[in-house]
Design a protein around this motif. Structure first.
Motif, PDB file in Angstrom:
ATOM      1  N   MET A 167       0.835  -1.191   0.000  1.00  0.00           N
ATOM      2  CA  MET A 167       0.000   0.000   0.000  1.00  0.00           C
ATOM      3  C   MET A 167       0.875   1.248   0.000  1.00  0.00           C
ATOM      4  N   ILE A 168       0.444   2.238  -0.776  1.00  0.00           N
ATOM      5  CA  ILE A 168       1.024   3.584  -0.698  1.00  0.00           C
ATOM      6  C   ILE A 168      -0.103   4.493  -0.234  1.00  0.00           C
ATOM      7  N   TRP A 169       0.118   5.165   0.881  1.00  0.00           N
ATOM      8  CA  TRP A 169      -0.920   6.033   1.437  1.00  0.00           C
ATOM      9  C   TRP A 169      -0.439   7.473   1.307  1.00  0.00           C
ATOM     10  N   LEU A 170      -1.138   8.232   0.464  1.00  0.00           N
ATOM     11  CA  LEU A 170      -0.779   9.625   0.222  1.00  0.00           C
ATOM     12  C   LEU A 170      -1.528  10.517   1.213  1.00  0.00           C
ATOM     13  N   HIS A 171      -0.783  11.351   1.909  1.00  0.00           N
ATOM     14  CA  HIS A 171      -1.382  12.226   2.913  1.00  0.00           C
ATOM     15  C   HIS A 171      -1.443  13.659   2.412  1.00  0.00           C
ATOM     16  N   GLY A 172      -2.605  14.282   2.561  1.00  0.00           N
ATOM     17  CA  GLY A 172      -2.773  15.687   2.189  1.00  0.00           C
ATOM     18  C   GLY A 172      -2.039  16.601   3.158  1.00  0.00           C
ATOM     19  N   ALA A 173      -1.809  17.830   2.730  1.00  0.00           N
ATOM     20  CA  ALA A 173      -0.990  18.774   3.499  1.00  0.00           C
ATOM     21  C   ALA A 173      -1.510  18.977   4.924  1.00  0.00           C
ATOM     22  N   ALA A 174      -2.833  18.949   5.102  1.00  0.00           N
ATOM     23  CA  ALA A 174      -3.413  19.251   6.419  1.00  0.00           C
ATOM     24  C   ALA A 174      -3.014  18.230   7.474  1.00  0.00           C
ATOM     25  N   THR A 175      -2.719  16.986   7.058  1.00  0.00           N
ATOM     26  CA  THR A 175      -2.418  15.945   8.034  1.00  0.00           C
ATOM     27  C   THR A 175      -0.923  15.675   8.159  1.00  0.00           C
TER      28      THR A 175
END
Ligand SMILES: [Zn+2]
Length: 322
Positions: A167-175
Motif C-alpha cells: 500500500m502507498i498512502w498519500l497524505h494531504g498537506a493538512a495531516t
C-alpha cells in the motif's frame, strides 16, 4: 576499494552519572557509488525496523564474503535511533518526555532530542534514499505500507512502487507533520520514505523479509548493488490510498474488543469485523462493521477500547491507473 563494514558511534552525549550515551550505526562500504540509509527505532516501542536492519546486515555480510565487488555503493543502518526509549520500552525519549520524531530538523545547541535530530540530519543529508521504518504502536496492526506527503508525491511514489510493499498512502498537506525526520529530509532535498508495518513491541518476520527484499531491489536500481547481483524476488505491488478512499472505524462504546475478521483480508460492506463486549456482564455492547467493500489494512490489536478508539481502517479499492 574493497568492501568492509564497521559499527561506529555517530552521536554521543554525557549522562548525569558519568555514563555516556553512544548511538551507533553500521556502515557497509563498497565502491564509490551512491549512499543509502535505513533508520529504525525512532519510536522506542517499535521493533520491526530493528529486525529489518538485522536481515539487511546478514544479507550484506554474506555478500561481502561471496561477491564483495557487488556492493558498488554504501549502506548505513541506524537500527536503534531512540536507544533510551528502546531500553525502557518507551515510545518517546524518556526523561525529556518528547516524541523524537517531532524534534526535526533539530538544533546542535538545543536539548538532547534536538541535538540528536540535528546529528541525524547531518549524517543522512545527501543520501540517495533514506527509509525510516515504523511499526505502528501496540494498539493497531498495519499491513506493510509507505506513507507519503502529497507535497513529495512526484519524487517518492516511483521509488515507493518498487519497495515490494502492499500500500502507498498519500497524505494531504493538512495531516502532514512538519517536524518529522521524513519531512525534514524531503524538504532539504534528501529523499526519505516512511514505512509503517506490523504492530508495536513485536516483530512480524514475514513483513520484515518482504521489506528487506524491496529495499534490495530499490538499492540495486539506485546503483548501490551491481546490476548482476542476485537478490530475493519481489512479488508485491501496492494499492494506492488517499483521503478519498480510506475509511476510519471508531468504537461506539468502551469495553473489550474481540475481532472476528482477520487482518489484511478483503471485507464486504456491512461485514462484522469484531464485537465490543462488557467485562462485567455477558452483554454485547457494540459491533464494528465495515462501511465499504475493501481491504482491512488496519486492525485493533490491543483489546481494551474506549468510546471513540480507532478500531480499524478499510481501504476501498480504486480502479487501476488512478
Ligand atoms: Zn513510529
Amino acid at each position: 576499494m574493497s568492501a568492509s563494514s564497521t559499527t561506529e558511534t555517530f552521536f554521543t552525549i554525557s549522562m548525569p552519572y558519568c555514563e555516556r550515551m553512544e548511538i551507533r550505526r553500521t556502515v557497509f562500504t563498497g565502491g564509490n557509488g551512491p549512499r543509502v540509509a535505513v533508520t529504525a527505532g525512532i519510536h522506542g516501542d517499535e521493533l520491526e525496523g530493528l529486525y529489518v536492519c538485522h536481515r539487511l546486515a546478514a544479507w550484506l555480510e554474506q555478500l561481502q564474503q561471496t561477491t564483495p565487488a557487488a556492493l558498488t555503493g554504501s549502506v548505513e543502518l541506524y537500527p536503534a535511533v531512540n536507544t533510551l526509549g528502546l531500553d525502557t520500552l518507551t515510545r518517546g525519549l524518556p526523561v525529556f518526555d518528547t516524541d523524537l520524531n517531532r524534534s526535526f530538523p533539530g538544533s546542535s545547541g538545543g536539548p538532547l532530542p534536538e541535538r540528536l535530530a540535528a546529528a541525524l540530519m547531518e549524517e543522512l543529508s545527501g543520501a540517495s534514499l533514506v527509509v525510516d521504518i515504523h511499526a505502528s504502536n501496540i494498539y493497531l496492526r498495519e499491513i506493510p505500507q509507505v506513507r507519503i506527503s502529497q507535497e513529495f508525491e512526484a519524487e517518492l511514489v516511483p521509488l515507493a512502487r518498487r519497495m515490494n510493499l502492499d500500500m502507498i498512502w498519500l497524505h494531504g498537506a493538512a495531516t502532514v507533520l512538519e517536524t518529522t525526520i521524513a519531512h525534514s529530509l524531503n524538504s532539504s532535498g534528501t529523499p526519505c520514505l516512511v514505512v509503517e508495518m506490523g504492530v508495536g513491541m513485536r516483530i512480524t518476520p514475514e513483513y520484515c523479509d518482504q521489506l528487506t527484499a524491496g529495499l534490495l531491489a530499490v538499492w540495486k536500481e539506485l546503483g548501490i548493488l551491481a546490476p548482476e547481483t542476485a537478490i530475493p524476488e519481489t512479488t508485491h505491488r501496492p494499492l494506492v490510498a488517499d483521503d478519498s478512499n480510506v475509511h476510519y472505524l471508531n468504537a461506539q462504546t468502551s469495553g473489550i474488543f474481540v475481532p472476528t475478521a482477520s487482518h489484511w483480508t478483503d471485507v464486504r460492506r456491512g461485514e462484522l469485523l469484531g464485537t465490543i463486549v462488557s467485562p462485567f456482564s455477558g452483554d454485547l455492547l457494540s459491533e464494528v462493521r465495515s462501511p465499504v467493500d475493501g481491504v482491512l489494512f488496519t486492525l485493533r490489536e490491543y483489546p481494551l477500547v474506549y468510546e471513540g478508539s480507532l478500531m480499524a481502517r478499510v481501504m476501498a479499492r480504486k480502479r487501476e491507473g488512478k
